[in-house]
Structure formats: structure tokens, C-alpha cells
Motif scaffolding. Structure first.
Motif, mmCIF file in Angstrom:
data_model
loop_
_atom_site.group_PDB
_atom_site.id
_atom_site.type_symbol
_atom_site.label_atom_id
_atom_site.label_comp_id
_atom_site.label_asym_id
_atom_site.label_seq_id
_atom_site.Cartn_x
_atom_site.Cartn_y
_atom_site.Cartn_z
ATOM 1 N N GLU A 31 0.823 -1.204 0.000
ATOM 2 C CA GLU A 31 0.000 0.000 0.000
ATOM 3 C C GLU A 31 0.863 1.262 0.000
ATOM 4 O O GLU A 31 0.604 2.196 -0.765
ATOM 5 N N ASP A 32 1.905 1.295 0.841
ATOM 6 C CA ASP A 32 2.773 2.483 0.887
ATOM 7 C C ASP A 32 3.432 2.736 -0.462
ATOM 8 O O ASP A 32 3.499 3.877 -0.931
ATOM 9 N N LEU A 33 3.922 1.669 -1.094
ATOM 10 C CA LEU A 33 4.559 1.803 -2.400
ATOM 11 C C LEU A 33 3.558 2.309 -3.439
ATOM 12 O O LEU A 33 3.871 3.194 -4.233
ATOM 13 N N ALA A 34 2.352 1.772 -3.413
ATOM 14 C CA ALA A 34 1.323 2.206 -4.362
ATOM 15 C C ALA A 34 0.993 3.686 -4.169
ATOM 16 O O ALA A 34 0.868 4.432 -5.146
ATOM 17 N N ARG A 84 3.763 5.815 -5.576
ATOM 18 C CA ARG A 84 3.714 5.854 -7.042
ATOM 19 C C ARG A 84 2.614 6.788 -7.536
ATOM 20 O O ARG A 84 2.806 7.521 -8.500
ATOM 21 N N ILE A 85 1.465 6.755 -6.865
ATOM 22 C CA ILE A 85 0.372 7.653 -7.246
ATOM 23 C C ILE A 85 0.796 9.104 -7.023
ATOM 24 O O ILE A 85 0.590 9.959 -7.880
ATOM 25 N N GLY A 86 1.415 9.374 -5.871
ATOM 26 C CA GLY A 86 1.890 10.730 -5.593
ATOM 27 C C GLY A 86 2.912 11.198 -6.611
ATOM 28 O O GLY A 86 2.862 12.337 -7.083
ATOM 29 N N THR A 114 8.073 13.487 -2.840
ATOM 30 C CA THR A 114 8.078 12.333 -1.948
ATOM 31 C C THR A 114 8.468 12.779 -0.552
ATOM 32 O O THR A 114 9.044 13.845 -0.357
ATOM 33 N N LYS A 115 8.177 11.957 0.424
ATOM 34 C CA LYS A 115 8.509 12.273 1.807
ATOM 35 C C LYS A 115 10.017 12.457 1.946
ATOM 36 O O LYS A 115 10.479 13.361 2.630
ATOM 37 N N ALA A 116 10.793 11.609 1.261
ATOM 38 C CA ALA A 116 12.246 11.710 1.339
ATOM 39 C C ALA A 116 12.726 13.046 0.779
ATOM 40 O O ALA A 116 13.641 13.658 1.311
ATOM 41 N N ALA A 117 12.080 13.499 -0.299
ATOM 42 C CA ALA A 117 12.501 14.762 -0.907
ATOM 43 C C ALA A 117 12.162 15.955 -0.013
ATOM 44 O O ALA A 117 12.882 16.942 -0.001
ATOM 45 N N THR A 118 11.074 15.871 0.719
ATOM 46 C CA THR A 118 10.687 17.005 1.555
ATOM 47 C C THR A 118 11.425 17.038 2.879
ATOM 48 O O THR A 118 11.518 18.078 3.510
ATOM 49 N N THR A 119 11.959 15.896 3.314
ATOM 50 C CA THR A 119 12.656 15.861 4.597
ATOM 51 C C THR A 119 14.172 15.788 4.438
ATOM 52 O O THR A 119 14.887 15.804 5.422
#
Length: 108
Positions: free
Chosen positions: A63-66, A69-71, A78-83
Motif C-alpha cells: 500500500e505504501d509503495l502504491a 507511485r500515485i503521488g 516524496t517524503k524523502a525529498a521534503t525531509t
């Protein structure tokens, strides 16, 4: 097909089912690895409908991966890009001076 190809003893052996276990493991791994179901179905010789009926229970925890991908498809960061911490680039070296004759190579 196994009953025709194997002896009665071989057919009753647990090893007779091993190729099917390995096939199941491979198909499950491909699906959980993110390979498109259409591609997996082609490799496995199934229709997508049959593939999903048999292997849908193998798809777990995606679910997290899906959602990521939708985002990404919607252009959301992505969360990684914002943090992520800001990376400070190292200073660049000045370019070499122009119009200098090439340095002769020693030993030629």
C-alpha cells in the motif's frame, strides 16, 4: 502431465511438486518486486485474470509503495525529498587557463 511423465513412485514423491513450488515462488517474487501483472502473466503463461485470481493473496504490504507511485505520478514531492537535508555543493575549481601550449610528455 506429471502423471504421464513420471513413474507412480516419482509422482507420489514430494519432489514431484517442487517445480510448481519454484514457479509459484518466482511469480510471487516478480509481483512483489513491482513487475507489472501484464508482464508477469506473459512470462508465466497466464492471462492477467488467472494470474490475479491465483496470486493476489501473495501481494502484501504494498500500500505504501502504491501511494508513493500515485503521488509521484501526480507530481507530488516524496517524503524523502521534503525531509532531505540541503546539500551544500563543494567549491568548484577554476577552469584551466586558455591558449596555453600542451605540456610535453616525458619519455616520448
Amino acid at each position: 502431465a506429471r502423471a504421464k511423465a513420471l513413474t507412480t513412485e516419482q509422482y507420489a514423491s514430494p519432489l514431484a511438486s517442487r517445480p510448481y513450488d519454484l514457479r509459484h515462488a518466482a511469480v510471487s517474487t516478480w509481483l512483489n518486486g513491482g513487475v507489472a501483472p501484464t508482464q508477469v502473466a506473459e512470462w508465466a503463461g497466464h492471462s492477467v485474470d488467472v494470474l490475479l485470481k491465483i496470486y493476489a493473496k501473495c501481494l502484501d504490504g504494498q500500500e505504501d509503495l502504491a501511494l508513493k507511485r500515485i503521488g509521484a505520478a501526480l507530481g507530488r514531492p516524496t517524503k524523502a525529498a521534503t525531509t532531505a537535508k540541503k546539500v551544500i555543493p563543494s567549491p568548484k575549481r577554476p577552469p584551466p587557463p586558455r591558449n596555453n601550449p600542451p605540456t610535453p610528455h616525458v619519455g616520448r
